[in-house]
Design a protein around this motif. Structure first.
Motif, PDB file in Angstrom:
ATOM      1  N   SER A  29      56.494  45.110  50.196  1.00 22.52           N
ATOM      2  CA  SER A  29      56.675  45.894  51.260  1.00 22.52           C
ATOM      3  C   SER A  29      55.932  45.918  52.375  1.00 22.52           C
ATOM      4  O   SER A  29      56.047  45.878  53.539  1.00 22.52           O
ATOM      5  CB  SER A  29      57.126  47.603  50.678  1.00 22.52           C
ATOM      6  N   LEU A  30      54.650  45.767  52.041  1.00 23.49           N
ATOM      7  CA  LEU A  30      53.495  45.483  53.004  1.00 23.49           C
ATOM      8  C   LEU A  30      53.651  44.005  53.953  1.00 23.49           C
ATOM      9  O   LEU A  30      53.373  43.960  55.162  1.00 23.49           O
ATOM     10  CB  LEU A  30      52.001  45.434  52.477  1.00 23.49           C
ATOM     11  N   ARG A  31      54.213  43.119  53.071  1.00 26.12           N
ATOM     12  CA  ARG A  31      54.501  41.753  53.932  1.00 26.12           C
ATOM     13  C   ARG A  31      55.586  41.850  54.821  1.00 26.12           C
ATOM     14  O   ARG A  31      55.597  41.360  55.935  1.00 26.12           O
ATOM     15  CB  ARG A  31      54.730  40.737  52.937  1.00 26.12           C
ATOM     16  N   LYS A  32      56.556  42.942  54.611  1.00 26.34           N
ATOM     17  CA  LYS A  32      57.763  42.888  55.449  1.00 26.34           C
ATOM     18  C   LYS A  32      57.377  44.171  56.931  1.00 26.34           C
ATOM     19  O   LYS A  32      58.184  44.101  57.438  1.00 26.34           O
ATOM     20  CB  LYS A  32      58.929  43.464  54.597  1.00 26.34           C
ATOM     21  N   THR A  33      56.175  44.965  56.669  1.00 28.03           N
ATOM     22  CA  THR A  33      55.808  45.635  57.630  1.00 28.03           C
ATOM     23  C   THR A  33      55.956  45.083  59.009  1.00 28.03           C
ATOM     24  O   THR A  33      55.459  43.815  59.180  1.00 28.03           O
ATOM     25  CB  THR A  33      54.526  46.172  57.224  1.00 28.03           C
ATOM     26  N   ALA A  52      58.994  42.384  77.162  1.00 23.09           N
ATOM     27  CA  ALA A  52      59.669  42.366  75.966  1.00 23.09           C
ATOM     28  C   ALA A  52      59.465  41.071  75.104  1.00 23.09           C
ATOM     29  O   ALA A  52      58.732  41.354  73.951  1.00 23.09           O
ATOM     30  CB  ALA A  52      61.245  42.421  75.768  1.00 23.09           C
ATOM     31  N   ARG A  53      59.177  40.185  75.549  1.00 18.27           N
ATOM     32  CA  ARG A  53      58.832  38.815  75.279  1.00 18.27           C
ATOM     33  C   ARG A  53      57.189  38.927  74.721  1.00 18.27           C
ATOM     34  O   ARG A  53      56.705  38.331  73.806  1.00 18.27           O
ATOM     35  CB  ARG A  53      58.938  37.901  76.175  1.00 18.27           C
ATOM     36  N   ALA A  54      56.427  39.405  75.446  1.00 13.81           N
ATOM     37  CA  ALA A  54      55.068  39.756  75.696  1.00 13.81           C
ATOM     38  C   ALA A  54      54.624  40.636  74.211  1.00 13.81           C
ATOM     39  O   ALA A  54      53.854  40.395  73.275  1.00 13.81           O
ATOM     40  CB  ALA A  54      54.268  40.285  76.490  1.00 13.81           C
ATOM     41  N   TRP A  55      55.504  41.826  74.300  1.00 11.72           N
ATOM     42  CA  TRP A  55      55.516  42.797  72.880  1.00 11.72           C
ATOM     43  C   TRP A  55      55.795  41.855  71.876  1.00 11.72           C
ATOM     44  O   TRP A  55      55.382  42.053  70.531  1.00 11.72           O
ATOM     45  CB  TRP A  55      56.248  43.963  73.205  1.00 11.72           C
ATOM     46  N   HIS A  56      56.779  41.096  71.804  1.00 11.65           N
ATOM     47  CA  HIS A  56      57.304  40.408  70.597  1.00 11.65           C
ATOM     48  C   HIS A  56      56.381  39.284  70.167  1.00 11.65           C
ATOM     49  O   HIS A  56      56.028  39.391  68.993  1.00 11.65           O
ATOM     50  CB  HIS A  56      58.546  39.585  71.010  1.00 11.65           C
ATOM     51  N   ARG A  57      55.539  38.598  71.144  1.00 14.63           N
ATOM     52  CA  ARG A  57      54.571  37.717  70.518  1.00 14.63           C
ATOM     53  C   ARG A  57      53.433  38.507  69.954  1.00 14.63           C
ATOM     54  O   ARG A  57      52.832  38.112  68.958  1.00 14.63           O
ATOM     55  CB  ARG A  57      54.133  37.059  71.932  1.00 14.63           C
ATOM     56  N   GLU A  58      53.104  39.504  70.390  1.00 17.21           N
ATOM     57  CA  GLU A  58      52.034  40.580  69.795  1.00 17.21           C
ATOM     58  C   GLU A  58      52.434  41.041  68.429  1.00 17.21           C
ATOM     59  O   GLU A  58      51.719  40.940  67.676  1.00 17.21           O
ATOM     60  CB  GLU A  58      51.591  41.756  71.156  1.00 17.21           C
ATOM     61  N   LEU A  59      53.478  41.596  68.502  1.00 17.00           N
ATOM     62  CA  LEU A  59      54.121  42.032  67.017  1.00 17.00           C
ATOM     63  C   LEU A  59      54.189  40.958  66.131  1.00 17.00           C
ATOM     64  O   LEU A  59      53.886  41.275  64.906  1.00 17.00           O
ATOM     65  CB  LEU A  59      55.406  42.920  67.442  1.00 17.00           C
ATOM     66  N   ASP A  60      54.935  39.913  66.445  1.00  9.85           N
ATOM     67  CA  ASP A  60      54.959  38.572  65.652  1.00  9.85           C
ATOM     68  C   ASP A  60      53.580  38.195  65.220  1.00  9.85           C
ATOM     69  O   ASP A  60      53.360  37.976  64.068  1.00  9.85           O
ATOM     70  CB  ASP A  60      55.546  37.331  66.348  1.00  9.85           C
ATOM     71  N   GLY A  61      52.516  38.210  66.103  1.00 12.69           N
ATOM     72  CA  GLY A  61      50.987  37.842  65.423  1.00 12.69           C
ATOM     73  C   GLY A  61      50.619  38.757  64.640  1.00 12.69           C
ATOM     74  O   GLY A  61      49.994  38.499  63.482  1.00 12.69           O
ATOM     75  N   ARG A  62      50.919  39.961  65.092  1.00 12.26           N
ATOM     76  CA  ARG A  62      50.195  41.017  63.933  1.00 12.26           C
ATOM     77  C   ARG A  62      51.084  41.041  62.441  1.00 12.26           C
ATOM     78  O   ARG A  62      50.321  41.251  61.638  1.00 12.26           O
ATOM     79  CB  ARG A  62      50.366  42.441  64.455  1.00 12.26           C
ATOM     80  N   ARG A  64      52.311  38.533  61.209  1.00  8.70           N
ATOM     81  CA  ARG A  64      51.762  37.072  60.592  1.00  8.70           C
ATOM     82  C   ARG A  64      50.489  37.398  59.733  1.00  8.70           C
ATOM     83  O   ARG A  64      50.267  37.166  58.808  1.00  8.70           O
ATOM     84  CB  ARG A  64      51.980  36.031  61.376  1.00  8.70           C
ATOM     85  N   LYS A  65      49.519  38.049  60.636  1.00  9.36           N
ATOM     86  CA  LYS A  65      48.441  38.357  60.178  1.00  9.36           C
ATOM     87  C   LYS A  65      48.074  39.362  59.005  1.00  9.36           C
ATOM     88  O   LYS A  65      47.553  39.001  57.768  1.00  9.36           O
ATOM     89  CB  LYS A  65      47.594  38.811  61.365  1.00  9.36           C
TER      90      LYS A  65
END
Length: 100
Positions: A29-33, A52-62, A64-65
């Motif tokens: 569940s945490l991995r899918k957050t 939207a693309r900038a937000w996507h990159r930010e969320l994607d990085g978070r 993955r981390k």
């Protein structure tokens, strides 16, 4: 502890094993957050454009981390369990319970 003192199950090890079992249930569940919001923002269905693309990159990085950090949790607990004896003296067990 004397050699004649009875050995009992190690309560610290038992607590670590319970923690591991509880954590294992939550890891996926945490991995899918953040996965769903990341996919929705990046999929051009919910929000489009430069921001939207900038937000996507930010969320994607978070996302993955977060997944990377969660992946490190179980091995840490496993190592702690391996470092604990299965049995300890009754005195050590009482001391552990008192310190909690």
């Amino acid at each position: 502890m004397t050699d004649s003192e009875a050995k009992v199950p190690n309560p610290r090890r038992a607590d670590l094993e319970k923690l591991r079992n509880d954590l294992a249930k939550e890891v996926e569940s945490l991995r899918k957050t953040l996965r769903v919001p990341t996919e929705e923002i990046g999929g051009d269905k919910v929000w489009v454009g430069k921001n939207a693309r900038a937000w996507h990159r930010e969320l994607d990085g978070r996302h993955r981390k977060l997944a990377e950090q969660v992946g490190k949790l179980l091995p840490v607990v496993d190592a702690a369990i391996r470092g604990e004896p299965e049995k300890v003296s009754a005195t050590e067990a009482r001391s552990y319970h008192q310190a909690r």
